[in-house]
Design a protein around this motif. Structure first.
Motif, PDB file in Angstrom:
ATOM      1  N   GLN A 122      -3.979   2.591  -0.671  1.00 50.12           N
ATOM      2  CA  GLN A 122      -2.630   2.200  -1.100  1.00 50.12           C
ATOM      3  C   GLN A 122      -1.692   2.045   0.099  1.00 50.12           C
ATOM      4  N   LEU A 123      -1.775   2.976   1.048  1.00 44.95           N
ATOM      5  CA  LEU A 123      -0.925   2.903   2.238  1.00 44.95           C
ATOM      6  C   LEU A 123      -1.219   1.631   3.024  1.00 44.95           C
ATOM      7  N   ALA A 133       4.910   8.621  -5.320  1.00 46.45           N
ATOM      8  CA  ALA A 133       4.132   9.797  -5.799  1.00 46.45           C
ATOM      9  C   ALA A 133       4.877  10.536  -6.905  1.00 46.45           C
ATOM     10  N   PHE A 185       2.455  14.629   3.159  1.00 47.67           N
ATOM     11  CA  PHE A 185       1.843  14.505   1.838  1.00 47.67           C
ATOM     12  C   PHE A 185       1.500  15.890   1.283  1.00 47.67           C
ATOM     13  N   PHE A 222      -3.913  13.984   0.881  1.00 45.90           N
ATOM     14  CA  PHE A 222      -4.129  12.606   1.323  1.00 45.90           C
ATOM     15  C   PHE A 222      -5.575  12.234   1.025  1.00 45.90           C
ATOM     16  N   THR A 223      -5.732  11.374   0.015  1.00 44.01           N
ATOM     17  CA  THR A 223      -7.058  10.988  -0.465  1.00 44.01           C
ATOM     18  C   THR A 223      -7.465   9.615   0.077  1.00 44.01           C
ATOM     19  N   GLU A 253      -8.034   7.110  -1.775  1.00 45.68           N
ATOM     20  CA  GLU A 253      -7.212   6.180  -2.551  1.00 45.68           C
ATOM     21  C   GLU A 253      -5.818   6.043  -1.929  1.00 45.68           C
ATOM     22  N   ASP A 254      -5.253   7.145  -1.444  1.00 44.38           N
ATOM     23  CA  ASP A 254      -3.953   7.092  -0.754  1.00 44.38           C
ATOM     24  C   ASP A 254      -4.042   6.191   0.471  1.00 44.38           C
ATOM     25  N   LEU A 261       4.987   4.868   0.119  1.00 44.50           N
ATOM     26  CA  LEU A 261       3.912   5.505  -0.634  1.00 44.50           C
ATOM     27  C   LEU A 261       4.361   6.865  -1.179  1.00 44.50           C
TER      28      LEU A 261
END
Length: 156
Positions: free
Chosen positions: A28-29, A156, A18, A21-22, A24-25, A152
Motif C-alpha cells: 500500500q505504501l 489506518a 506504525f 508494518f506488514t 500488505e502495508d 498510509l
C-alpha cells in the motif's frame, strides 16, 4: 547544538511510526508513493521498501534508470547503518561543518548521505525496515517518502 532542520527531521521520525508494518502495508505504501509521484509531482521515481530481512516492494516508474538502483541502495544503506533518515544523516554532517563524503569514512560506492530513504518504525519495537525514493532532488525524495507514510498512517 542541534539546528532546527535536524530537530524537524527527528520529529518526523518520532511522528511517523506504525503499530505494525506488514507486507500488505509495504504494498500500500509503495502504491501511495507511486500515485503521489504520478498525480502530484508528475515525475517517475524509483521506490524500494524492505523490512530488515528482504525486499517487500520495488517499482521503477517510467523515467527512471539503472542509476536509480545505485541511489536506492546507497541511501538505504545509510539508514540501516545510522538508524535515521538519509537526509538527517547528510544534514548532521553538514551541521558539524563537514560533508557525508568527508566525515562518514564509508565508501561512496555503498553509502550516500542524500535524502530519500526513511526508516520504518514500529512503536515499541524500533526500526523494522526502510522506504527509499530516488529520482528527484534529495529533499524531494525524502518528502515523497514522508508524504507516503503520512497518507498510509492516516488511512489506518
Amino acid at each position: 547544538m542541534m539546528n532546527d532542520e535536524l530537530k524537524r527531521l527527528l520529529a518526523q521520525e518520532e511522528e511517523l511510526q506504525f503499530t505494525a508494518f506488514t507486507h500488505e502495508d509495504a504494498l500500500q505504501l509503495g502504491l501511495i508513493i507511486c500515485q503521489i509521484a504520478k498525480e502530484e509531482i508528475g515525475k517517475g521515481v524509483a521506490i524500494h521498501i524492505e523490512n530488515d530481512e528482504h525486499p517487500l516492494f520495488t517499482h521503477y516508474m517510467e523515467g527512471t534508470s539503472k542509476e536509480n538502483v545505485y541511489w536506492v541502495n546507497t541511501k538505504k544503506n545509510v539508514v540501516n547503518h545510522f538508524g535515521h533518515s538519509s537526509l538527517y544523516v547528510g544534514e548532521l554532517f553538514k551541521s558539524q561543518g563537514t560533508t557525508f563524503k568527508d566525515g562518514a569514512n564509508l565508501p561512496l560506492s555503498e553509502y550516500q548521505g542524500e535524502g530519500g530513504s526513511f526508516p520504518l518504525f514500529v512503536r515499541g519495537q524500533g526500526k523494522v525496515g526502510t522506504v527509499t525514493v530516488s529520482g528527484l532532488a534529495g529533499e524531494e525524495d525524502h518528502q515523497l517518502a514522508v508524504d507516503g507514510i503520512r497518507k498510509l498512517l492516516a488511512q489506518a
